[in-house]
Design an enzyme around this catalytic site. Sequence first.
Site, PDB file in Angstrom:
ATOM      1  N   SER A 139      -8.175  -4.593   2.168  1.00  0.00           N
ATOM      2  CA  SER A 139      -8.074  -4.582   0.781  1.00  0.00           C
ATOM      3  C   SER A 139      -6.433  -4.805   0.711  1.00  0.00           C
ATOM      4  CB  SER A 139      -8.602  -3.474   0.151  1.00  0.00           C
ATOM      5  OG  SER A 139      -7.983  -3.151  -1.224  1.00  0.00           O
ATOM      6  N   TYR A 153      -9.168   5.825   0.344  1.00  0.00           N
ATOM      7  CA  TYR A 153      -9.567   4.590   0.642  1.00  0.00           C
ATOM      8  C   TYR A 153      -8.382   3.827   1.304  1.00  0.00           C
ATOM      9  CZ  TYR A 153     -11.206  -0.084  -0.797  1.00  0.00           C
ATOM     10  OH  TYR A 153     -11.766  -1.390  -1.186  1.00  0.00           O
TER      11      TYR A 153
END
Length: 248
Positions: A139, A153
């Site tokens: 990401s 995350y």
Amino acid sequence: MFDDLKGKAVVVTGGVTGIGGAASLAFAAAGAKVFAQYLGGGPELERITAAGIATLKLDLTEDGAPQRLIDAAAAHLGRIDVLVNNAGSLIARVPVTDLDDAFINKVFDVNCRQLVHCCRVAARLMKAQGTGAIINVTSIAARNGASPGGAIYAGAKGFVSAFSKTLAKELVGHGIRVNCVSPGTIHTAFHDRFSDEAKREATRKTIPMQRLGVAEDCAGTFLYLASGEASGYLTGQVIEVNGGQLMP
């Protein structure tokens, strides 16, 4: 453009919805044989099965689930040429002062631990074959940090990037390439769930292309990294797909 993908055996985790669903459909359109794992399929499942893609509903965080997935996919496809580890989730936005071990473990189970085991099991098959490609989804948060409440995350995705680079060095001698796709802000159910409209619009204004991405914007990068003819000299790379949101 990716003729060498015809007939290839491809496994996609989280392969029914969002980015994973777009990847599954793109591989199928390129002539690959696709096996898609999912947990929450929703209405997109019908589109996936209509494309001739085999599916398996499975919670990859359960003990032994990655082994069951790879075994089922290999039995159905006959071999595994490409593994796309797309499954993952933010789970929730939790301020650092409110974090507890149960939440931290859940985020790492969903984004890291199951991915490691999928790679481990698939790599054994690929080593026996002498060839293969592993594509892990990281990401933009891995390099740029996540929005507030997403620290764990972001850290998990940073793990995915570093793990993949190390795996690339370890497996290159066995004919296996390992790379990452790193999406920016892609407007899927993920961002509908974890970002409200105001936040999405504020993010859009920071992107040079002046739009959020869609799942299909990532699909071509998966095909490129899976194709030995197109990217045979690439391993250990993180390909950023973000409309210019991050230019490292």
